[in-house]
Design an enzyme around this catalytic site. Structure first.
Site, PDB file in Angstrom:
ATOM      1  N   CYS A   1       5.366  -0.500   2.089  1.00 55.56           N
ATOM      2  CA  CYS A   1       5.817  -1.886   2.213  1.00 55.56           C
ATOM      3  C   CYS A   1       7.153  -2.000   2.938  1.00 55.56           C
ATOM      4  O   CYS A   1       7.405  -2.991   3.626  1.00 55.56           O
ATOM      5  CB  CYS A   1       5.880  -2.557   0.846  1.00 55.56           C
ATOM      6  SG  CYS A   1       6.999  -1.740  -0.314  1.00 55.56           S
TER       7      CYS A   1
ATOM      8  N   ASP B   1       0.813  -1.213   0.000  1.00 58.53           N
ATOM      9  CA  ASP B   1       0.000   0.000   0.000  1.00 58.53           C
ATOM     10  C   ASP B   1       0.849   1.267   0.000  1.00 58.53           C
ATOM     11  O   ASP B   1       0.383   2.334   0.379  1.00 58.53           O
ATOM     12  CB  ASP B   1      -0.921  -0.001   1.228  1.00 58.53           C
ATOM     13  CG  ASP B   1      -0.142  -0.114   2.532  1.00 58.53           C
ATOM     14  OD1 ASP B   1       1.098  -0.257   2.474  1.00 58.53           O
ATOM     15  OD2 ASP B   1      -0.769  -0.068   3.606  1.00 58.53           O
TER      16      ASP B   1
ATOM     17  N   HIS C   1       8.613  -3.968  -4.484  1.00 62.45           N
ATOM     18  CA  HIS C   1       7.884  -4.406  -3.286  1.00 62.45           C
ATOM     19  C   HIS C   1       8.850  -5.167  -2.379  1.00 62.45           C
ATOM     20  O   HIS C   1       9.512  -6.125  -2.807  1.00 62.45           O
ATOM     21  CB  HIS C   1       6.713  -5.307  -3.669  1.00 62.45           C
ATOM     22  CG  HIS C   1       5.877  -5.738  -2.488  1.00 62.45           C
ATOM     23  ND1 HIS C   1       5.215  -4.853  -1.669  1.00 62.45           N
ATOM     24  CD2 HIS C   1       5.606  -6.976  -1.989  1.00 62.45           C
ATOM     25  CE1 HIS C   1       4.565  -5.514  -0.718  1.00 62.45           C
ATOM     26  NE2 HIS C   1       4.791  -6.813  -0.895  1.00 62.45           N
TER      27      HIS C   1
END
Length: 1220
Positions: free
Chosen positions: A218, A215, A353
């Site tokens: 991370c 979101d 990510h």
């Protein structure tokens, strides 16, 4: 870059602490190949191992090895489930699966990774609490949250306190989606890296990538999970990082002046802010410099890993980030040793990510081999040995074993939840559910938690949030604002129906579950959610929805099943039930009681609790009696005598002849089966290979039959041919078992069983050897009463003879009912004729006088009355009332399912199956079981709201009762009969005096509903006083004037006037001339109007009025003749009663609904075509004396969406359009 090979199969999980395979059958389930073909299709059940969940789960024995919990969303291995056992009653489970498969209803939406709960906490829940944890701590003495500054710990939480902590995941949570192993593709991307780590740890999997939400936070999520296992400290990490950069900016600028321009530092610092939103199109985010800063904030190294190819490349895709700006002596834990590094990694080749790599609890601490230890980033390489303790082989230990205990973490969360409630007025778990059901389900992502919290708070304050008791899903009562403004759907509907909108009225829209008022200033409709009620869940479409409070608790109704587990309940559902603000193990038993004092008679219903595991919750007879007397006779002198009478009455009612005799009050939905929450019962374990829905007395072609093989057809034919033979054998076997069953318990050995309520004395159970006589009060359905004394040994047939002597009712006309709710006392089975009847001293029985039976000898008559269905009695005699109720529930469930599949409501579908209302039908059986069958007795069914039915003994069936017109047989065209009668009765009403209506001026008919004037009250409306009953909890109850019912009962049998469509052919010439005009249409017998709504000629109106007067005179003359003939046949004892009926019957019939003022004959029939399901207009007016022709049915217009209007002061939100 070559694609890495697929991962090898995972090793089997370790065995659970308590192995569920406690029997040979379950052991066979775990061994492949050890089951027969039949047993492969078994269904097993077990409980979720999460101590905060423990939901009951059902799964096929030969299905997937992992099971996803329907409550918390975790996925568990079968071996990890608790209390695994075989389900011997799969009917309800299969029924639920069938419903879901056919309707496409999967219940509550699948929980995404943010909403999966472990130990009662979801990721989103933790995110909401994180900002509070940045400013608050927990007081060790009180366990309450306190500001850090009040605890002398500064303004902001110091994340360095977590420098020596590390998270170790439990083995049972490794495969939990959203909490355990990451499923974003990292296992494949990092496969080679993880394999090298595995080889360095003796081929044991001890370092795994786990999930974090993507979101935009991370990196801090990954670090927070690596530290404590939850995303609780992401907010504090960002604030610590921003503060750290600001305080040490000069040192950072000096260290990285060759790599980072001075102008970039402002962006780097701003990116640390928790509320930072990057400019559109600018790829800003946390990067290596931020990881280096976090290592210095935590006083411990952070190792970033990548795929082997990425780590060997020249890019900075992997690195060791050392706390180089912090002295090494400050980077130690309480034991004095250096803080061990934590490990994070990229999840894909896109490198956008971060995910954490954590160890597994109970396994050896993971070691990172030397060849995978990346180079130091931003500082000299020789500092690695200074900040990381290296092993002899050059590797290092990751994480460590100092983990925060779950118990402490849950206490910390509970303390922060209190602060969240104080700040926002809503519980964070409720905000998390709102985000799940109202944002994620519509694809809305990226909404800030602050916005979700504000929206959830407003929805709670507006009473718009509801929770489904079956699925736990949230539903919102919401109507788009544009519908309520001029030009909107509901605004236009209200305007077209009621004309000018007024601020002193409430406007009800039943199809939208909405009640609105009108704002003349803004010219909009304003929803009143206090009067509005959501009637169905948006997910499962069930009716068990309740409002939700801000703290997340549910506004239960009496009888609702709560979420609290029950261990000692007799109802068997496993949960407690809400009743008057408390939670009980069982539903109460209910019985009526009559209070008489000072010439006043009051009837009340007593709700009695007697089997609670907590004795203090059991009802106390003296307390109950005192409350009743105080409620109805407050301050009366000498009322102690009445209290004592009430005590004796309650003791008689609650004295149990059998301690297992438990008949709780019937609450609709109180035991509705939840998802994965059905308890197994003792039935045959043979599972069906196909699921087929069949209707009563009809043959259904099933989907499976379309592609059946020849073998399948042969098997099906054999089953069909042999079914009756097998059923007969089964019946004979049951008879033999019952006849040969010895009585092993001597009457003298039966102990007295006192009540579980310590302050409530009870009678001893029934014993056939007692020497006392029993006095029984007997009441007949025609009003006669008597007290009969029975001997202890009185048999069923002796009881019949006593009743025959007392009331002159032959045994073959007696239907004896006893208990509450009344159930039929069946004749003894073969060989048990000498058994005494199961009645106690003080019991009451009701005699229903059967009608329409051929008279014969006593022996043959008794046989025809009770033993016609001996085979059926033999089969069903053992069934308890609970099993019969479950059978009826399943039939109703299937009916509702079929109606939904056909795209119709239950009534529209059921009226096409008249056999359901005849003997053997489901509605017939429900009424017979619940209240008994008596000619003229009325009832309502909760599945058919707005419909009232009456039992017709002569035809032995239920018929539809329409308030003002009479009774109609159920059939596909019954609605056409009702609508035709509406037009006829409305036409008749035009000739009556408007002043004669008791509700004149209070109600106005509209095209879509009824408008009640706000300033007037219906004081002179008489409520229905007949034999009406409600089966279960219907949403509304019709109220019928007894005078109108008596009058209309006479009219129904009147043959003096023909109301059929053929009567219009013999009209006088004036109507012939009128009908010749193509624009004239007929709206009722003798009434015509213009199709385009224009006024017709006054002469024609006058002719219509005279014609209607002649018709009314003819009707009254016919009534008089019919009543005179009827009176002549009655006995002299009934003469006075019949005179009263004649007077009330010949009185002009007054409709309880007033007509519009002035009433126009040009109203047209289209506006009267309202649905009786949602509006009671047709119920008020309707009667059917003629059948609508086929052409009329084909030409009937589509009925418009309807709406009602009600007083603004009305508080009945369940049925806004109540009528009398």
């Amino acid at each position: 870059m070559s694609q890495p090979p697929p991962p090898p199969p995972l090793p089997p999980p370790p065995p659970p602490p308590e192995a569920p395979q406690t029997s040979s059958s379950l052991a066979a389930a775990a061994s492949p190949g050890g089951l027969s073909k039949r047993r492969d299709r078994r269904i097993l059940s077990g409980s979720c191992p999460d101590p905060k969940c423990q939901a009951r789960l059902f799964f096929p024995a030969s299905g997937s090895v992992s099971i996803e919990c329907t409550e918390c969303g975790q996925r568990h291995e079968q071996q990890q489930l608790l209390g695994v056992e075989e389900v011997t009653d799969p009917d309800v489970v299969l029924h639920n699966l069938l419903r879901n498969a056919l309707l496409g209803v999967t219940g509550a939406p699948k929980k995404n990774t943010e909403l999966v709960k472990v130990m009662g906490l979801s990721n989103y829940h933790c995110k909401l609490l994180s900002p509070i944890l940045a400013r608050y701590g927990m007081d060790k003495q009180t366990g309450r949250a306190k500001l850090l500054r009040d605890m002398n710990q500064g303004e902001l939480f110091d994340c360095a306190l977590l420098g020596d902590r590390a998270f170790l995941i439990e083995p049972e949570h490794v495969n939990t989606v959203g909490y355990g192993k990451d499923r974003s593709g990292s296992l494949l991307y990092l496969h080679d890296t993880l394999e090298d780590i595995k080889r360095a740890n003796k081929s044991q999997e001890c370092l795994i990538p786990v999930h974090v939400d993507g979101d935009g936070h991370c990196l801090v999520h990954a670090v927070s999970r690596a530290l404590v296992g939850r995303e609780l400290f992401w907010h504090a990490l960002r604030e610590n990082l921003k503060q750290h950069f600001q305080q040490h900016l000069a040192r950072y600028q000096a260290l990285f002046h060759d790599f980072i321009d001075a102008a970039e530092w402002e962006d780097i610092i701003n990116e640390c802010d928790p509320l930072f939103v990057p400019p559109e199109g600018v790829p800003l985010g946390l990067r290596n410099i931020h990881i280096f800063g976090l290592a210095n904030v935590l006083h411990r190294p952070i190792i970033l890993l990548d795929s082997l190819s990425g780590m060997r490349s020249s890019g900075d895709y992997s690195a060791t980030f050392l706390p180089g700006l912090i002295p090494a002596e400050k980077c130690t834990g309480r034991d004095g040793h250096l803080n061990k590094p934590i490990c994070i990694a990229w999840s894909s080749s896109g490198r956008n990510h971060y995910i954490p790599l954590v160890g597994i609890k109970g396994a050896a601490l993971p070691k990172l081999p030397m060849n995978l230890l990346p180079k130091a980033w931003g500082v000299p390489q020789d500092l690695i040995k200074k900040y990381i303790k290296l092993e002899e082989d050059g590797g290092c230990v990751i994480g460590g074993d100092r983990s925060l205990q779950d118990k402490y973490l849950l206490r910390l969360v509970a303390a922060m939840e209190e602060v969240f409630m104080d700040k926002h007025g809503i519980h964070p778990s409720l905000v998390a559910d709102v985000h799940q059901y109202f944002y994620r389900r519509t694809g809305v992502i990226g909404v800030q938690p602050e916005e979700v919290t504000a929206a959830a708070k407003k929805a709670v304050m507006d009473n718009r949030l509801h929770k489904c008791l079956l699925y736990g899903a949230l539903s919102e009562l919401h109507v788009p604002s544009e519908w309520l403004a001029p030009g909107g759907k509901l605004y236009n509907l209200a305007k077209s129906t009621h004309g000018q909108l007024r601020p002193d009225k409430n406007y009800s829209f039943p199809l939208n579950n909405l009640v609105c008022s009108y704002d003349p200033v803004k010219d909009v409709l304003l929803p009143d959610y206090g009067l509005s009620n959501l009637t169905a869940c948006n997910w499962c479409h069930g009716s068990s929805v309740r409002r939700v409070r801000g703290d997340g608790s549910i506004v239960y109704l009496d009888g609702d099943r709560t979420n609290s587990r029950s261990t000692g309940g007799k109802c068997g559902c496993g949960f407690k039930h809400f009743w008057e603000g408390k939670e009980y193990d069982n539903l109460p038993e209910a019985f009526p009681i009559t209070l008489e004092w000072g010439g006043r008679v009051v009837r009340e219903t007593v709700y009695w609790f007697q089997y609670e595991s907590d004795p203090s919750l059991n009802s106390n007879v003296y307390d109950v009696a005192m409350k009743l007397v105080t409620k109805h006779f407050p301050g009366e002198f000498g009322s102690e005598i009445l209290v004592q009478k009430v005590v004796h009455t309650i003791l008689h009612q609650t004295a149990k002849k059998n301690p297992d005799d438990y008949t709780p009050v019937n609450i609709d939905g109180a035991h509705a089966q939840r998802v994965g929450d059905v308890q197994g019962q003792e039935l045959e374990s043979q599972l069906p290979t196909k699921i087929i829905l069949t209707g009563q007395k009809t043959k259904t072609l099933h989907k499976e039959e379309l592609n059946m093989s020849k073998t399948e057809r042969t098997i099906q034919q054999n089953i069909t041919e042999q079914a009756s033979v097998m059923q007969k054998r089964k019946t004979e076997k049951l008879k033999q078992e019952q006849k040969g069953q010895p009585r092993t318990v001597s009457p003298s050995t039966i102990r007295d069983g006192p009540s579980s309520a310590p302050a409530t004395p009870t009678k001893a159970p029934y014993s056939p050897t007692t020497s006392k006589e029993k006095k029984i009060r007997i009441t007949t359905n025609d009003g006669r009463q008597s007290m009969v004394t029975l001997k202890p040994s009185t048999t069923f047939f002796e009881l019949q003879e006593s009743i025959a002597r007392e009331f002159n009712i032959p045994p073959y006309l007696q239907c004896i009912r006893y208990g509450f709710p009344p159930k039929e006392l069946m004749p003894p089975q073969a060989g048990m004729e000498k058994e005494p009847v199961p009645l106690q001293h003080g019991d009451r029985i009701t005699i229903e006088i059967l009608k329409g039976r051929a008279e014969g000898g006593p022996s043959t008559a008794a046989h025809s009355a009770h033993t016609v269905k001996q085979e059926e009695i033999a089969v069903t005699g053992k069934l308890s009332s609970k099993e019969l109720q479950e059978q009826a529930d399943k039939e109703m469930y299937s009916l509702c399912l079929l109606a939904t599949l056909m795209g119709e409501d239950v009534w529209s579908y059921a009226k096409g199956l008249p056999h359901m209302f005849q003997q053997g039908g489901v509605f017939y059986n429900i009424m017979k079981k619940t209240m008994g069958m008596a000619d003229g007795k009325h009832c309502t069914f909760p599945h058919l709201p707005g419909k009232t039915f009456v039992y017709n003994a002569s035809e032995d069936r239920l018929e539809l009762c329409v308030d003002a017109a009479g009774h109609f047989p159920i059939g596909p065209d019954v609605e056409d009969l009702v609508k035709e009668a509406v037009s006829q009765v409305r036409a008749e009403a035009t000739t009556r005096s408007r002043e004669s209506s008791p509700s004149h001026g209070l109600l106005k008919l509209g095209s879509g509903g009824v408008v009640k004037k706000k300033s007037e009250q219906l004081h002179n409306v008489t409520a229905f006083q007949g034999k009406g009953h409600s089966l279960g909890t219907a949403s509304s109850h019709p109220h019928i004037d007894p005078r109108a019912r008596e009058t209309l009962a006479v009219r129904k049998h009147n043959t003096g006037t023909d109301f059929s469509n053929s009567s219009i052919k013999t009209e006088p010439p004036v109507f012939t001339a009128a009908s010749s005009n193509s624009e004239l249409i007929r709206i009722a017998p003798g009434v015509v109007t213009m199709r385009d709504g224009r006024q017709i000629d006054p002469d024609v109106v006058e002719a219509q009025r005279k014609k209607l007067q002649e018709m009314v005179s003819s009707i009254q003359a016919s009534m008089d003749k019919h009543l005179r003939d009827q009176s002549a046949e009655q006995a002299p004892s009934d003469l006075s009663q019949r005179k009263v009926e004649v007077v009330s019957s010949v009185r002009p019939v007054n409709l309880q609904t007033g007509l519009p003022e002035p009433f126009s004959l040009t109203g047209g029939t289209e506006n009267l075509n309202t649905e009786t399901t949602d509006s009671h207009v047709a119920d008020v007016l309707g009667a059917a004396f003629a059948t609508r022709s086929k052409a009329q049915k084909e030409n009937s217009m589509e009925e418009p969406e309807e709406m009602d209007s009600q007083d603004a002061e009305t508080t009945n939100t369940t049925e806004p359009m109540d009528h009398s």
